[in-house]
Scaffold this motif. Structure first.
Motif, PDB file in Angstrom:
ATOM      1  N   PRO A  39       0.789  -1.232   0.000  1.00  0.00           N
ATOM      2  CA  PRO A  39       0.000   0.000   0.000  1.00  0.00           C
ATOM      3  C   PRO A  39       0.822   1.284   0.000  1.00  0.00           C
ATOM      4  CG  PRO A  39      -0.026  -1.019   2.167  1.00  0.00           C
ATOM      5  CD  PRO A  39       0.616  -2.008   1.240  1.00  0.00           C
ATOM      6  N   ASP A  40       2.117   1.183   0.302  1.00  0.00           N
ATOM      7  CA  ASP A  40       2.960   2.374   0.336  1.00  0.00           C
ATOM      8  C   ASP A  40       3.855   2.497  -0.893  1.00  0.00           C
ATOM      9  OD1 ASP A  40       1.871   3.010   2.795  1.00  0.00           O
ATOM     10  OD2 ASP A  40       3.452   1.969   3.920  1.00  0.00           O
ATOM     11  N   ASP A  41       3.537   1.760  -1.941  1.00  0.00           N
ATOM     12  CA  ASP A  41       4.333   1.789  -3.174  1.00  0.00           C
ATOM     13  C   ASP A  41       3.926   3.010  -4.001  1.00  0.00           C
ATOM     14  OD1 ASP A  41       5.515   1.436  -5.655  1.00  0.00           O
ATOM     15  OD2 ASP A  41       5.111  -0.707  -5.745  1.00  0.00           O
ATOM     16  N   LEU A  42       4.644   4.114  -3.809  1.00  0.00           N
ATOM     17  CA  LEU A  42       4.292   5.372  -4.467  1.00  0.00           C
ATOM     18  C   LEU A  42       4.320   5.239  -5.984  1.00  0.00           C
ATOM     19  CD1 LEU A  42       3.680   8.396  -4.437  1.00  0.00           C
ATOM     20  CD2 LEU A  42       6.152   8.807  -4.200  1.00  0.00           C
ATOM     21  N   ARG A  43       5.352   4.590  -6.494  1.00  0.00           N
ATOM     22  CA  ARG A  43       5.471   4.434  -7.944  1.00  0.00           C
ATOM     23  C   ARG A  43       4.294   3.635  -8.505  1.00  0.00           C
ATOM     24  NH1 ARG A  43      10.709   1.842 -11.130  1.00  0.00           N
ATOM     25  NH2 ARG A  43       9.919   2.183 -13.255  1.00  0.00           N
ATOM     26  N   GLU A  66      -5.531  10.434  -4.816  1.00  0.00           N
ATOM     27  CA  GLU A  66      -5.601  10.793  -3.390  1.00  0.00           C
ATOM     28  C   GLU A  66      -4.568  10.019  -2.591  1.00  0.00           C
ATOM     29  OE1 GLU A  66      -9.682   9.956  -2.579  1.00  0.00           O
ATOM     30  OE2 GLU A  66     -10.387  11.926  -3.272  1.00  0.00           O
ATOM     31  N   ARG A  67      -4.352   8.752  -2.960  1.00  0.00           N
ATOM     32  CA  ARG A  67      -3.350   7.943  -2.269  1.00  0.00           C
ATOM     33  C   ARG A  67      -1.945   8.458  -2.559  1.00  0.00           C
ATOM     34  NH1 ARG A  67      -2.165   5.674   2.256  1.00  0.00           N
ATOM     35  NH2 ARG A  67      -0.696   3.923   2.071  1.00  0.00           N
ATOM     36  N   VAL A  68      -1.698   8.880  -3.797  1.00  0.00           N
ATOM     37  CA  VAL A  68      -0.390   9.435  -4.159  1.00  0.00           C
ATOM     38  C   VAL A  68      -0.092  10.663  -3.299  1.00  0.00           C
ATOM     39  CG1 VAL A  68       0.887  10.659  -5.959  1.00  0.00           C
ATOM     40  CG2 VAL A  68      -0.360   8.563  -6.517  1.00  0.00           C
ATOM     41  N   VAL A  69      -1.051  11.560  -3.212  1.00  0.00           N
ATOM     42  CA  VAL A  69      -0.844  12.796  -2.448  1.00  0.00           C
ATOM     43  C   VAL A  69      -0.643  12.479  -0.968  1.00  0.00           C
ATOM     44  CG1 VAL A  69      -1.976  14.926  -1.678  1.00  0.00           C
ATOM     45  CG2 VAL A  69      -2.026  14.277  -4.094  1.00  0.00           C
ATOM     46  N   ALA A  70      -1.397  11.515  -0.455  1.00  0.00           N
ATOM     47  CA  ALA A  70      -1.250  11.139   0.954  1.00  0.00           C
ATOM     48  C   ALA A  70       0.143  10.577   1.230  1.00  0.00           C
ATOM     49  CB  ALA A  70      -2.319  10.120   1.329  1.00  0.00           C
ATOM     50  N   LEU A  71       0.644   9.756   0.319  1.00  0.00           N
ATOM     51  CA  LEU A  71       1.973   9.171   0.512  1.00  0.00           C
ATOM     52  C   LEU A  71       3.076  10.228   0.423  1.00  0.00           C
ATOM     53  CD1 LEU A  71       1.629   5.862  -1.558  1.00  0.00           C
ATOM     54  CD2 LEU A  71       1.871   6.066   0.930  1.00  0.00           C
ATOM     55  N   LEU A  72       2.881  11.219  -0.422  1.00  0.00           N
ATOM     56  CA  LEU A  72       3.902  12.254  -0.579  1.00  0.00           C
ATOM     57  C   LEU A  72       3.986  13.174   0.634  1.00  0.00           C
ATOM     58  CD1 LEU A  72       3.293  13.169  -4.310  1.00  0.00           C
ATOM     59  CD2 LEU A  72       5.395  12.211  -3.361  1.00  0.00           C
ATOM     60  N   GLY A  73       2.872  13.401   1.288  1.00  0.00           N
ATOM     61  CA  GLY A  73       2.888  14.252   2.466  1.00  0.00           C
ATOM     62  C   GLY A  73       3.424  15.640   2.160  1.00  0.00           C
ATOM     63  N   ASP A  74       4.403  16.083   2.963  1.00  0.00           N
ATOM     64  CA  ASP A  74       4.963  17.421   2.801  1.00  0.00           C
ATOM     65  C   ASP A  74       5.815  17.567   1.545  1.00  0.00           C
ATOM     66  OD1 ASP A  74       3.753  18.175   5.149  1.00  0.00           O
ATOM     67  OD2 ASP A  74       5.541  17.839   6.394  1.00  0.00           O
ATOM     68  N   THR A  75       6.123  16.477   0.867  1.00  0.00           N
ATOM     69  CA  THR A  75       6.944  16.566  -0.344  1.00  0.00           C
ATOM     70  C   THR A  75       6.090  16.693  -1.611  1.00  0.00           C
ATOM     71  OG1 THR A  75       7.046  14.157  -0.667  1.00  0.00           O
ATOM     72  CG2 THR A  75       8.721  15.156   0.772  1.00  0.00           C
ATOM     73  N   VAL A  76       4.776  16.809  -1.454  1.00  0.00           N
ATOM     74  CA  VAL A  76       3.892  16.910  -2.602  1.00  0.00           C
ATOM     75  C   VAL A  76       4.235  18.161  -3.417  1.00  0.00           C
ATOM     76  CG1 VAL A  76       2.087  18.271  -1.439  1.00  0.00           C
ATOM     77  CG2 VAL A  76       1.472  16.716  -3.316  1.00  0.00           C
ATOM     78  N   THR A  77       4.113  18.049  -4.730  1.00  0.00           N
ATOM     79  CA  THR A  77       4.398  19.177  -5.620  1.00  0.00           C
ATOM     80  C   THR A  77       3.090  19.755  -6.166  1.00  0.00           C
ATOM     81  OG1 THR A  77       4.491  17.873  -7.661  1.00  0.00           O
ATOM     82  CG2 THR A  77       6.519  18.020  -6.328  1.00  0.00           C
ATOM     83  N   ALA A  78       3.206  20.919  -6.792  1.00  0.00           N
ATOM     84  CA  ALA A  78       2.038  21.545  -7.404  1.00  0.00           C
ATOM     85  C   ALA A  78       1.445  20.650  -8.475  1.00  0.00           C
ATOM     86  CB  ALA A  78       2.421  22.903  -7.990  1.00  0.00           C
ATOM     87  N   ASP A  79       2.291  20.007  -9.273  1.00  0.00           N
ATOM     88  CA  ASP A  79       1.787  19.133 -10.333  1.00  0.00           C
ATOM     89  C   ASP A  79       1.034  17.937  -9.759  1.00  0.00           C
ATOM     90  OD1 ASP A  79       2.695  20.697 -12.400  1.00  0.00           O
ATOM     91  OD2 ASP A  79       4.581  19.599 -12.639  1.00  0.00           O
ATOM     92  N   ASP A  80       1.509  17.396  -8.628  1.00  0.00           N
ATOM     93  CA  ASP A  80       0.804  16.284  -7.990  1.00  0.00           C
ATOM     94  C   ASP A  80      -0.605  16.723  -7.574  1.00  0.00           C
ATOM     95  OD1 ASP A  80       2.949  14.401  -8.052  1.00  0.00           O
ATOM     96  OD2 ASP A  80       3.871  15.436  -6.359  1.00  0.00           O
ATOM     97  N   LEU A  81      -0.702  17.921  -7.015  1.00  0.00           N
ATOM     98  CA  LEU A  81      -1.989  18.433  -6.555  1.00  0.00           C
ATOM     99  C   LEU A  81      -2.916  18.757  -7.724  1.00  0.00           C
ATOM    100  CD1 LEU A  81      -0.577  20.665  -3.701  1.00  0.00           C
ATOM    101  CD2 LEU A  81      -2.093  18.693  -3.390  1.00  0.00           C
ATOM    102  N   VAL A  82      -2.335  19.212  -8.825  1.00  0.00           N
ATOM    103  CA  VAL A  82      -3.143  19.472 -10.021  1.00  0.00           C
ATOM    104  C   VAL A  82      -3.684  18.162 -10.582  1.00  0.00           C
ATOM    105  CG1 VAL A  82      -3.030  20.229 -12.418  1.00  0.00           C
ATOM    106  CG2 VAL A  82      -2.067  21.649 -10.631  1.00  0.00           C
ATOM    107  N   ASP A  83      -2.852  17.126 -10.592  1.00  0.00           N
ATOM    108  CA  ASP A  83      -3.323  15.820 -11.061  1.00  0.00           C
ATOM    109  C   ASP A  83      -4.502  15.343 -10.213  1.00  0.00           C
ATOM    110  OD1 ASP A  83      -1.435  15.703 -13.054  1.00  0.00           O
ATOM    111  OD2 ASP A  83      -0.034  14.445 -11.935  1.00  0.00           O
ATOM    112  N   LEU A  84      -4.394  15.539  -8.904  1.00  0.00           N
ATOM    113  CA  LEU A  84      -5.477  15.147  -8.005  1.00  0.00           C
ATOM    114  C   LEU A  84      -6.737  15.951  -8.305  1.00  0.00           C
ATOM    115  CD1 LEU A  84      -6.789  13.850  -5.536  1.00  0.00           C
ATOM    116  CD2 LEU A  84      -5.624  15.562  -4.106  1.00  0.00           C
TER     117      LEU A  84
END
Length: 275
Positions: A39-43, A66-84
């Motif tokens: 469950p923690d496999d970000l890739r 949503e799982r990707v963003v949760a796993l990234l935590g504080d390292t999330v990028t703007a592009d990750d949030l846009v994808d979400l």
């Protein structure tokens, strides 16, 4: 980069609906099974979100993002949030939900100039009844370019729609985004005609637009214009039929869907069923 902007459609063309092969579905199912054990496999979650999105399985893609963003935590990028946000918008049939709006706000905090976040934020403003602010945001994107950017065509279309809703003349930079149905000038010209002649003129213009869309297709602005025109003429059954077709054609085009749903509301038609 904004290479995954699903709303970027070529003007004059509808969104094609991909067909998932048995192999595609099997691979996704296999990946989902793997992620149950990891469950923690970000890739893996990124791959799953991308794969589901490519097949327009948006509710599932939203959950994966949503799982990707949760796993990234504080390292999330703007592009990750846009994808979400994009997955959330498309899963909701083009509606910018409060959750999507929050994700876009976080993206712009991290990267104020992110073009895709700005594009969808303008869509939020348009849906929220502030076409004047949406106009400014889309105009900024169109002015900055580059001309071949994937967000340029939908931004131009949005700019034209926001201008009309705000009572502003559609600017030249909106390109050919203006609808080719009955215009305000056409309506003004019809005012001087006898009632029967005026009705005949309007009917002819609507019929011409309807025939062209049936034979050649067209951008969402044209479909929205036809729906509104049929509503004004009191032809609700025909407007509803056109609405159903337009919803199918632009199912994965968030900007196009938003324009179609606003036209449906203007025509007095019921909103799309909740996903």
């Amino acid at each position: 980069e904004a290479e995954r902007l699903v709303a970027a459609r070529t003007a004059g063309q509808g969104a094609a609906t991909p067909s998932a092969s048995d192999g595609d579905a099997a691979l996704i199912t296999k990946l989902q099974d793997v992620l149950k054990a990891r469950p923690d496999d970000l890739r893996g979650w990124r791959l799953l979100a991308s794969s589901l999105g490519s097949l327009e399985r948006w509710p599932e893609a939203r959950a994966a993002e949503e799982r990707v963003v949760a796993l990234l935590g504080d390292t999330v990028t703007a592009d990750d949030l846009v994808d979400l946000a994009e997955a959330q918008i498309l899963a909701a049939g083009g509606y910018v939900s409060p959750e999507a709006e929050a994700a876009l706000g976080r993206a712009l905090t991290l990267e104020p100039k992110n073009p895709v976040a700005r594009y969808y934020s303008a869509l939020t403003l348009l849906q929220g009844g502030r076409p004047d602010l949406a106009y400014r945001m889309w105009q900024g994107l169109v002015t900055e370019g580059p001309a071949d950017a994937p967000w340029m065509a939908p931004a131009r279309a949005g700019l034209a729609e926001a201008a009309r809703e705000a009572g502003i003349a559609v600017p030249p930079e909106a390109g050919g985004a203006a609808p080719r149905g009955p215009t305000a000038e056409d309506a003004k010209a019809a005012e001087g005609l006898a009632p029967d002649d005026r009705q005949a003129m309007i009917e002819a213009m609507v019929a011409k637009l309807s025939d062209r869309l049936a034979s050649q297709g067209g951008p969402p602005q044209d479909w929205a214009q036809l729906i509104r025109s049929l509503g004004v003429l009191g032809r609700r059954d025909q407007a509803a039929a056109v609405l159903g077709e337009a919803r199918t054609i632009f199912a994965s085009d968030a900007a196009g869907t938003a324009l179609i749903e606003r036209a449906a509301k203007d025509a007095g038609l019921p909103p799309a069923p909740a996903p």
